[in-house]
Enzyme design. Structure first.
Site, PDB file in Angstrom:
ATOM      1  N   CYS A  43     -30.014 -30.424   2.200  1.00 25.12           N
ATOM      2  CA  CYS A  43     -31.248 -29.698   2.465  1.00 25.12           C
ATOM      3  C   CYS A  43     -31.250 -28.362   1.716  1.00 25.12           C
ATOM      4  CB  CYS A  43     -31.427 -29.450   3.954  1.00 25.12           C
ATOM      5  SG  CYS A  43     -32.929 -28.535   4.349  1.00 25.12           S
ATOM      6  N   ASN A  82     -30.846 -41.023  -5.817  1.00 20.75           N
ATOM      7  CA  ASN A  82     -32.058 -40.417  -5.260  1.00 20.75           C
ATOM      8  C   ASN A  82     -32.548 -39.311  -6.190  1.00 20.75           C
ATOM      9  OD1 ASN A  82     -32.650 -37.942  -2.786  1.00 20.75           O
ATOM     10  ND2 ASN A  82     -34.075 -39.556  -3.254  1.00 20.75           N
TER      11      ASN A  82
END
Length: 348
Positions: free
Chosen positions: A98, A199
């Site tokens: 994050c 990703n």
């Protein structure tokens, strides 16, 4: 060749997971992060962030929902992972990617990529706390300010006991700015003995092909690309079956948008700003995949009242050629009438 719906805080909640997975092609999805600080979280936290736990930890489409934890205390993360396992989590994912400043300031997410030893300890503690058959995965970026410790971090996570790694191919400093460094995912894949999920910056079938080719990974996690084109995973799955992909057109997308809004409205209650905010947020993302979304967004922008917003959506569906009867739950090809609000109520 798995396709995974990425966890995105404030965007991929239970309602969005429901919509995207019912459109097909997603093999599993991951919750928004469950923030762990210094206590065992109460039942209401799990109910709010993962209402699917009340339904066997699956969305309406039957797609497994993995539970993501975020924190820096190995013991506390382990205790909460064990609790999530008791509630029926099919897998535990640990957030080391994050980039949010509010998270990083409190030693969470990507900030831990400067502490490979701590990454190892966290994964090891969680691995020991949950049943041996329960997978533990970790999601990381390539680093905080630079990539110098990317391989060290990946090896620490794998050596700690992670069953697989998901690598977002950018540093925290790079945020979401293109390009994504898929070649670094390949370097990590070659450096660890566990599977790696690639990703970052997948918006189209061509991007999906490219990230697999460059990274060497079979499995791909997609975030914003699936929000902008919710049918992307279904197109990938169709092609894998040897069928021609059949992308959604805008008229076919509108009923799904209406269903999404109705679910948000049921969750938010009368007078809540949540339904309007979520609808406009998704329309803002859909503009990249559907040019027609821009006009609808502009027509909805000044509206706040939920009834008025729904009326515009219904009119848009009618104007697109959808018969009004086709907007009713249960019709072929239209979402049924069981919504995330129902799941949350049963979980309480």
């Amino acid at each position: 060749m798995k396709v995974v719906l990425a966890p995105m805080e404030g965007l991929v909640d239970a309602v969005m997971r429901d919509a995207i997975t019912r459109l097909g092609g997603v093999d599993w999805c991951v919750t928004e992060f469950v923030r762990v600080t210094s206590a065992l979280l109460p039942a209401r936290t799990w109910q709010r962030l993962a209402p699917e736990l009340a339904q066997g930890a699956r969305t309406r489409a039957g797609t497994p929902v993995h539970i993501q934890l975020l924190g820096s205390d190995p013991a506390c993360l382990a205790d909460n992972a064990a609790r999530a396992a008791e509630y029926g989590a099919p897998a535990i994912d640990l957030n080391f990617g994050c980039p949010a400043k509010s998270v990083n300031r409190h030693r969470g997410g990507a900030a831990l990529l400067d502490e490979p030893a701590l990454l190892h300890d966290i994964v090891g503690a969680v691995r020991r706390a949950v049943p041996a058959a329960l997978p533990v995965s970790a999601k990381m970026r390539l680093g905080f300010n630079d990539k110098t410790r990317a391989l060290e971090c990946a090896q620490a996570l794998a050596d700690g006991g992670a069953n697989w790694l998901t690598v977002h191919a950018r540093t925290k400093l790079e945020g979401y700015r293109p390009p994504a460094h898929w070649d670094w995912v390949a370097r990590i894949r070659e450096a660890v003995a566990v599977p790696v999920v690639a990703n970052g910056e997948v918006w189209t079938l061509a991007d999906y092909d490219a990230i697999r080719r460059v990274s060497g990974c079979d499995d791909v996690m997609i975030g914003r690309g699936l929000i902008a084109r919710p049918d992307l995973a279904a197109c990938i799955a169709a092609r894998a079956r040897g069928e021609a992909p059949a992308p959604l057109d805008w008229p076919s997308m509108l009923p799904w948008l209406l269903d999404f809004f109705r679910q948000c409205r049921a969750l938010g209650g009368e007078g809540s700003t949540y339904p309007a905010a979520r609808l406009k947020q998704w329309l803002g993302q859909l503009k990249r995949g559907f040019p027609e979304a821009a006009a609808l967004f502009e027509s909805l922008r000044p509206l706040r009242d939920a009834a008025a917003l729904e009326a515009v959506l219904v009119a848009a569906c009618r104007g697109s050629g959808r018969a009004m009867s086709a907007l009713e739950p249960g019709e072929p090809g239209f979402p049924d009438d069981r919504c995330a609000a129902d799941q949350q109520a049963e979980c309480q």
